[in-house]
Scaffold this motif. Structure first.
Motif, mmCIF file in Angstrom:
data_model
loop_
_atom_site.group_PDB
_atom_site.id
_atom_site.type_symbol
_atom_site.label_atom_id
_atom_site.label_comp_id
_atom_site.label_asym_id
_atom_site.label_seq_id
_atom_site.Cartn_x
_atom_site.Cartn_y
_atom_site.Cartn_z
ATOM 1 N N UNK A 1 -4.666 9.871 20.247
ATOM 2 C CA UNK A 1 -3.678 8.823 20.079
ATOM 3 C C UNK A 1 -2.613 9.293 19.093
ATOM 4 N N UNK A 2 -1.350 9.223 19.482
ATOM 5 C CA UNK A 2 -0.229 9.620 18.644
ATOM 6 C C UNK A 2 0.203 8.431 17.799
ATOM 7 N N UNK A 3 0.341 8.654 16.498
ATOM 8 C CA UNK A 3 0.750 7.595 15.577
ATOM 9 C C UNK A 3 2.159 7.902 15.116
ATOM 10 N N UNK A 4 3.057 6.943 15.272
ATOM 11 C CA UNK A 4 4.442 7.112 14.830
ATOM 12 C C UNK A 4 4.562 6.641 13.384
ATOM 13 N N UNK A 5 4.841 7.614 12.487
ATOM 14 C CA UNK A 5 5.015 7.309 11.069
ATOM 15 C C UNK A 5 6.477 7.479 10.719
ATOM 16 N N UNK A 6 6.976 6.617 9.835
ATOM 17 C CA UNK A 6 8.357 6.735 9.400
ATOM 18 C C UNK A 6 8.457 6.270 7.953
ATOM 19 N N UNK A 7 9.246 6.994 7.169
ATOM 20 C CA UNK A 7 9.581 6.569 5.815
ATOM 21 C C UNK A 7 11.064 6.248 5.834
ATOM 22 N N UNK A 8 11.425 5.077 5.382
ATOM 23 C CA UNK A 8 12.836 4.683 5.366
ATOM 24 C C UNK A 8 13.181 4.011 4.044
ATOM 25 N N UNK A 9 14.448 4.087 3.706
ATOM 26 C CA UNK A 9 14.949 3.433 2.505
ATOM 27 C C UNK A 9 14.842 1.920 2.688
ATOM 28 N N UNK A 10 14.371 1.247 1.674
ATOM 29 C CA UNK A 10 14.237 -0.208 1.741
ATOM 30 C C UNK A 10 15.618 -0.867 1.785
ATOM 31 N N UNK A 11 15.673 -1.978 2.467
ATOM 32 C CA UNK A 11 16.874 -2.797 2.574
ATOM 33 C C UNK A 11 16.591 -4.158 1.933
ATOM 34 N N UNK A 12 17.640 -4.925 1.630
ATOM 35 C CA UNK A 12 17.410 -6.246 1.023
ATOM 36 C C UNK A 12 16.433 -7.124 1.806
ATOM 37 N N UNK A 13 16.432 -7.034 3.111
ATOM 38 C CA UNK A 13 15.516 -7.846 3.923
ATOM 39 C C UNK A 13 14.054 -7.455 3.709
ATOM 40 N N UNK A 14 13.796 -6.291 3.097
ATOM 41 C CA UNK A 14 12.431 -5.832 2.846
ATOM 42 C C UNK A 14 11.816 -6.403 1.575
ATOM 43 N N UNK A 15 12.584 -7.110 0.775
ATOM 44 C CA UNK A 15 12.074 -7.592 -0.516
ATOM 45 C C UNK A 15 10.788 -8.401 -0.368
ATOM 46 N N UNK A 16 10.683 -9.346 0.566
ATOM 47 C CA UNK A 16 9.408 -10.076 0.698
ATOM 48 C C UNK A 16 8.231 -9.142 1.007
ATOM 49 N N UNK A 17 8.446 -8.143 1.843
ATOM 50 C CA UNK A 17 7.387 -7.180 2.167
ATOM 51 C C UNK A 17 7.016 -6.359 0.943
ATOM 52 N N UNK A 18 8.020 -5.908 0.201
ATOM 53 C CA UNK A 18 7.751 -5.121 -1.008
ATOM 54 C C UNK A 18 6.931 -5.948 -1.990
ATOM 55 N N UNK A 19 7.318 -7.203 -2.193
ATOM 56 C CA UNK A 19 6.569 -8.060 -3.114
ATOM 57 C C UNK A 19 5.134 -8.256 -2.628
ATOM 58 N N UNK A 20 4.940 -8.428 -1.346
ATOM 59 C CA UNK A 20 3.581 -8.579 -0.815
ATOM 60 C C UNK A 20 2.766 -7.309 -1.046
ATOM 61 N N UNK A 21 3.380 -6.155 -0.854
ATOM 62 C CA UNK A 21 2.678 -4.891 -1.090
ATOM 63 C C UNK A 21 2.367 -4.699 -2.572
ATOM 64 N N UNK A 22 3.262 -5.121 -3.444
ATOM 65 C CA UNK A 22 3.000 -5.067 -4.888
ATOM 66 C C UNK A 22 1.804 -5.952 -5.228
ATOM 67 N N UNK A 23 1.741 -7.118 -4.626
ATOM 68 C CA UNK A 23 0.603 -8.015 -4.866
ATOM 69 C C UNK A 23 -0.697 -7.409 -4.347
ATOM 70 N N UNK A 24 -0.650 -6.744 -3.200
ATOM 71 C CA UNK A 24 -1.840 -6.083 -2.675
ATOM 72 C C UNK A 24 -2.259 -4.936 -3.584
ATOM 73 N N UNK A 25 -1.290 -4.219 -4.144
ATOM 74 C CA UNK A 25 -1.596 -3.156 -5.102
ATOM 75 C C UNK A 25 -2.278 -3.740 -6.334
ATOM 76 N N UNK A 26 -1.769 -4.849 -6.846
ATOM 77 C CA UNK A 26 -2.370 -5.489 -8.019
ATOM 78 C C UNK A 26 -3.817 -5.897 -7.729
#
Length: 161
Positions: A1-26
């Motif tokens: 199975x091929x997995x498509x991975x991508x790293x991209x610069x965050x955009x303002x619309x990503x802020x809720x996702x970033x905050x959720x990931x920070x909470x998961x890290x905590x």
């Protein structure tokens, strides 16, 4: 199975996702109630009039599974800036897929492209899997250094002296 991975610069619309990931890290770091930042705080820090940090998002098959939040540091000894990684987090479901390595490789490239002298971060001393992972990528521990912090009431008292 091929997995498509991508790293991209965050955009303002990503802020809720970033905050959720920070909470998961905590949560992972055994401090589930320690996150005080809200979306407006992260938006100002990343995209406000004077941004103080940057973030990249890791996606697998189009879904956000991790992130890295970083900012420039400075070495007086080198006379050059460095890249300081504040947070790196990959959701458990995506661990073992190379996402963490992809994030670190991406940030090493950012540091090189910007002419930075170093790329550094901290890791909790009990997080043996992460320490082993970082060592395998060529990172070295700086065991001779002790992290210091002044915050909260202690910061207020110190500032008033």
């Amino acid at each position: 199975m091929l997995i498509a991975r991508m790293i991209r610069t965050a955009a303002p619309a990503d802020v809720p996702t970033i905050l959720q990931l920070v909470r998961e890290l905590a949560e992972y770091e055994r401090e589930p109630d320690a996150v005080k930042a809200g979306e407006s705080d992260l938006h100002a820090a990343l995209f406000g009039a004077r941004p103080v940090a940057e973030a990249v998002i890791a996606e697998v098959d189009g879904a956000a599974v991790g992130m890295a939040l970083f900012f420039p540091s400075f070495s007086t000894w080198e006379g050059r800036a460095g890249l300081y990684l504040e947070d790196l987090f990959v959701r458990p479901s995506a661990r073992g897929l190379g996402v963490g390595k992809s994030l670190l490789v991406h940030l090493a490239g950012v540091a090189m492209d910007r002419g930075y002298a170093r790329f550094e971060w901290q890791v909790l001393d009990w997080n043996a899997p992460a320490i082993g992972f970082y060592h395998a990528l060529g990172a070295r521990s700086q065991d001779e250094w002790t992290g210091m912090r002044v915050d909260g009431d202690a910061l207020t008292r110190l500032a008033k002296r």
